[in-house]
Design a protein around this motif. Structure first.
Motif, PDB file in Angstrom:
ATOM      1  N   ALA A  72      -8.899  12.751   6.872  1.00 20.64           N
ATOM      2  CA  ALA A  72      -9.551  12.819   8.097  1.00 20.64           C
ATOM      3  C   ALA A  72      -8.946  11.913   9.812  1.00 20.64           C
ATOM      4  N   ASP A  73      -9.191  12.854  10.770  1.00 19.01           N
ATOM      5  CA  ASP A  73      -8.686  11.768  12.031  1.00 19.01           C
ATOM      6  C   ASP A  73      -8.981  10.184  12.105  1.00 19.01           C
ATOM      7  N   ASP A  74     -10.548  10.273  11.442  1.00 23.95           N
ATOM      8  CA  ASP A  74     -11.244   9.151  11.756  1.00 23.95           C
ATOM      9  C   ASP A  74     -11.417   8.429  10.315  1.00 23.95           C
ATOM     10  N   SER A  75     -10.247   8.906   8.867  1.00 20.05           N
ATOM     11  CA  SER A  75     -10.801   7.790   8.069  1.00 20.05           C
ATOM     12  C   SER A  75      -9.936   6.569   8.050  1.00 20.05           C
ATOM     13  N   LYS A  76     -10.503   5.445   8.038  1.00 20.48           N
ATOM     14  CA  LYS A  76     -10.101   3.936   7.694  1.00 20.48           C
ATOM     15  C   LYS A  76      -9.575   3.720   7.227  1.00 20.48           C
ATOM     16  N   GLY A  77      -9.043   4.967   5.174  1.00 24.57           N
ATOM     17  CA  GLY A  77      -8.313   4.106   4.180  1.00 24.57           C
ATOM     18  C   GLY A  77      -9.326   3.345   3.536  1.00 24.57           C
ATOM     19  N   HIS A  78      -8.949   2.929   2.918  1.00 23.08           N
ATOM     20  CA  HIS A  78      -8.968   1.539   1.939  1.00 23.08           C
ATOM     21  C   HIS A  78      -8.702  -0.026   1.530  1.00 23.08           C
ATOM     22  N   GLU A  79      -9.994  -0.612   1.179  1.00 27.99           N
ATOM     23  CA  GLU A  79      -9.034  -1.748   1.793  1.00 27.99           C
ATOM     24  C   GLU A  79      -8.461  -2.298   0.980  1.00 27.99           C
ATOM     25  N   LEU A  80      -6.894  -2.886   1.325  1.00 23.27           N
ATOM     26  CA  LEU A  80      -5.819  -3.588   0.696  1.00 23.27           C
ATOM     27  C   LEU A  80      -6.476  -4.179  -0.491  1.00 23.27           C
ATOM     28  N   SER A  81      -7.378  -4.819  -0.581  1.00 25.86           N
ATOM     29  CA  SER A  81      -7.517  -5.929  -1.595  1.00 25.86           C
ATOM     30  C   SER A  81      -8.113  -4.709  -2.557  1.00 25.86           C
ATOM     31  N   LEU A  82      -8.279  -3.468  -2.274  1.00 26.23           N
ATOM     32  CA  LEU A  82      -8.728  -2.911  -4.057  1.00 26.23           C
ATOM     33  C   LEU A  82      -6.905  -2.376  -4.527  1.00 26.23           C
ATOM     34  N   CYS A 132      -3.146  -3.301  -5.688  1.00 27.46           N
ATOM     35  CA  CYS A 132      -2.258  -4.399  -5.580  1.00 27.46           C
ATOM     36  C   CYS A 132      -0.921  -4.340  -4.703  1.00 27.46           C
ATOM     37  N   VAL A 133      -0.512  -4.898  -3.774  1.00 25.05           N
ATOM     38  CA  VAL A 133       0.600  -4.175  -2.639  1.00 25.05           C
ATOM     39  C   VAL A 133       1.092  -5.660  -3.094  1.00 25.05           C
ATOM     40  N   PRO A 134       2.278  -5.930  -2.805  1.00 20.60           N
ATOM     41  CA  PRO A 134       3.892  -6.539  -2.507  1.00 20.60           C
ATOM     42  C   PRO A 134       2.318  -7.665  -1.675  1.00 20.60           C
ATOM     43  N   LYS A 135       2.933  -9.239  -2.066  1.00 23.79           N
ATOM     44  CA  LYS A 135       2.802 -10.472  -0.646  1.00 23.79           C
ATOM     45  C   LYS A 135       3.306 -10.021   0.394  1.00 23.79           C
ATOM     46  N   HIS A 136       4.806  -9.885   0.037  1.00 19.43           N
ATOM     47  CA  HIS A 136       5.352  -9.938   1.959  1.00 19.43           C
ATOM     48  C   HIS A 136       4.655  -8.567   2.061  1.00 19.43           C
ATOM     49  N   TYR A 137       4.276  -7.942   2.248  1.00 18.64           N
ATOM     50  CA  TYR A 137       3.457  -7.237   3.266  1.00 18.64           C
ATOM     51  C   TYR A 137       2.274  -6.674   3.425  1.00 18.64           C
ATOM     52  N   GLU A 138       0.644  -7.804   2.423  1.00 16.17           N
ATOM     53  CA  GLU A 138       0.181  -8.112   2.986  1.00 16.17           C
ATOM     54  C   GLU A 138      -0.467  -7.873   5.015  1.00 16.17           C
ATOM     55  N   GLU A 139       0.340  -8.650   5.356  1.00 17.28           N
ATOM     56  CA  GLU A 139       0.042  -9.030   6.860  1.00 17.28           C
ATOM     57  C   GLU A 139       0.512  -7.864   7.871  1.00 17.28           C
ATOM     58  N   ASP A 140       1.203  -6.648   7.290  1.00 13.96           N
ATOM     59  CA  ASP A 140       1.784  -5.867   7.920  1.00 13.96           C
ATOM     60  C   ASP A 140       1.190  -4.650   7.954  1.00 13.96           C
ATOM     61  N   LEU A 141      -0.065  -4.712   7.116  1.00 15.30           N
ATOM     62  CA  LEU A 141      -0.353  -3.393   6.626  1.00 15.30           C
ATOM     63  C   LEU A 141      -2.246  -3.306   6.835  1.00 15.30           C
ATOM     64  N   ASP A 142      -2.940  -2.276   7.351  1.00 11.84           N
ATOM     65  CA  ASP A 142      -4.271  -1.976   8.119  1.00 11.84           C
ATOM     66  C   ASP A 142      -4.807  -1.211   6.122  1.00 11.84           C
ATOM     67  N   SER A 143      -4.015  -0.722   5.989  1.00 10.66           N
ATOM     68  CA  SER A 143      -4.968  -0.373   4.966  1.00 10.66           C
ATOM     69  C   SER A 143      -4.725   1.179   3.964  1.00 10.66           C
ATOM     70  N   VAL A 144      -4.987   0.896   2.703  1.00 10.38           N
ATOM     71  CA  VAL A 144      -4.261   1.992   1.919  1.00 10.38           C
ATOM     72  C   VAL A 144      -4.848   3.094   2.448  1.00 10.38           C
ATOM     73  N   ILE A 145      -4.896   4.932   2.836  1.00 12.94           N
ATOM     74  CA  ILE A 145      -5.070   5.366   3.280  1.00 12.94           C
ATOM     75  C   ILE A 145      -4.236   6.967   1.928  1.00 12.94           C
ATOM     76  N   ILE A 146      -3.655   6.889   1.051  1.00 15.36           N
ATOM     77  CA  ILE A 146      -3.432   7.519   0.250  1.00 15.36           C
ATOM     78  C   ILE A 146      -3.070   6.593  -1.256  1.00 15.36           C
ATOM     79  N   PRO A 147      -3.798   6.152  -2.170  1.00 14.36           N
ATOM     80  CA  PRO A 147      -3.180   5.575  -3.189  1.00 14.36           C
ATOM     81  C   PRO A 147      -2.586   6.238  -4.237  1.00 14.36           C
ATOM     82  N   ASN A 148      -1.445   5.668  -4.728  1.00 13.88           N
ATOM     83  CA  ASN A 148      -0.503   6.211  -5.540  1.00 13.88           C
ATOM     84  C   ASN A 148      -0.914   7.325  -6.598  1.00 13.88           C
ATOM     85  N   GLY A 149      -2.213   6.548  -7.284  1.00 16.14           N
ATOM     86  CA  GLY A 149      -2.760   8.036  -7.839  1.00 16.14           C
ATOM     87  C   GLY A 149      -3.586   9.086  -7.890  1.00 16.14           C
ATOM     88  N   LEU A 150      -3.807   9.053  -6.435  1.00 15.23           N
ATOM     89  CA  LEU A 150      -3.769  10.950  -5.626  1.00 15.23           C
ATOM     90  C   LEU A 150      -2.995  11.230  -5.318  1.00 15.23           C
TER      91      LEU A 150
END
Length: 210
Positions: free
Chosen positions: A3-13, A15-33
């Motif tokens: 959906a257009d209003d999807s906020k995605g999932h919190e990064l803390s849920l 494993c995201v590379p440390k060097h990108y943590e400040e550059d991302l708003d959220s995970v919108i599609i997890p790898n497993g999906l």
């Protein structure tokens, strides 16, 4: 469909590379999906194209991860069902972006090699369709070489008012009009090493701008 209003999932849920943590708003599609949906697309493609020799044409660079996973799923199906798909692979590069904006100029790298696809059944594997103009340009060039059949599978299709209306034959996810990175999708060559598809922050667009 996401959906257009999807906020995605919190990064803390995740494993995201440390060097990108400040550059991302959220995970919108997890790898497993992504993997589960890709497996389903492989089944649909084998169902529709089984028995034909297929040239799988990977659109680089953003499509390489999706392409590799899709081919692996198709090869697994080929080992376990009667209606298998003989495969060969080829690669092409298209360039239509400047920073985060799709341009009206589509540059095809390796287009001279499209003539080798004359009379072949071609499956174009793309990472994302946005305006649709890039794919329409590729299809026009490809049709001039007179392939026997052409199908297009895209992991993502973006809902955007800039769309030409083009729709691929197979779609993984329909996504909102946001700039997405990860799973080989990039922003000026960064973020390809993310496992998940994420929403890029506005601050990162300035940080990595060229």
């Amino acid at each position: 469909m996401i959906a257009d209003d999807s906020k995605g999932h919190e990064l803390s849920l995740f494993c995201v590379p440390k060097h990108y943590e400040e550059d991302l708003d959220s995970v919108i599609i997890p790898n497993g999906l992504i993997k589960d949906r890709t497996e389903r697309l492989a089944r649909d493609i084998v169902r529709d194209m089984g028995g034909h020799h297929i040239v799988a044409l990977c659109v680089l660079k953003g499509g390489y991860k999706f392409f590799a996973d899709l081919m692996d799923y198709i090869k697994t199906l080929n080992r376990n069902i009667d209606k298998s798909v003989p495969l060969t692979v080829d690669f092409i590069r298209l360039k239509s972006y400047s920073n985060d904006q799709s341009t009206n100029c589509v540059k095809v790298i390796g287009g001279d090699e499209l003539s080798a696809l004359t009379g072949k059944n071609v499956l174009i594997v793309e990472d994302i369709v946005e305006t649709g103009r890039t794919m329409e340009t590729l299809l026009k060039l490809l049709n001039e070489c007179h392939p026997k059949m052409v199908k297009v599978v895209s992991l993502l299709v973006k809902r955007t008012p800039r769309s030409s209306g083009y729709r691929p034959d197979y779609i993984g996810f329909e996504v909102p009009d946001k700039f997405l990175v990860g799973y080989a999708l990039d922003y000026n060559e960064y973020f390809r090493d993310l496992s998940h598809i994420c929403i890029l922050s506005d601050s990162a667009k300035e940080k990595y701008k060229v």
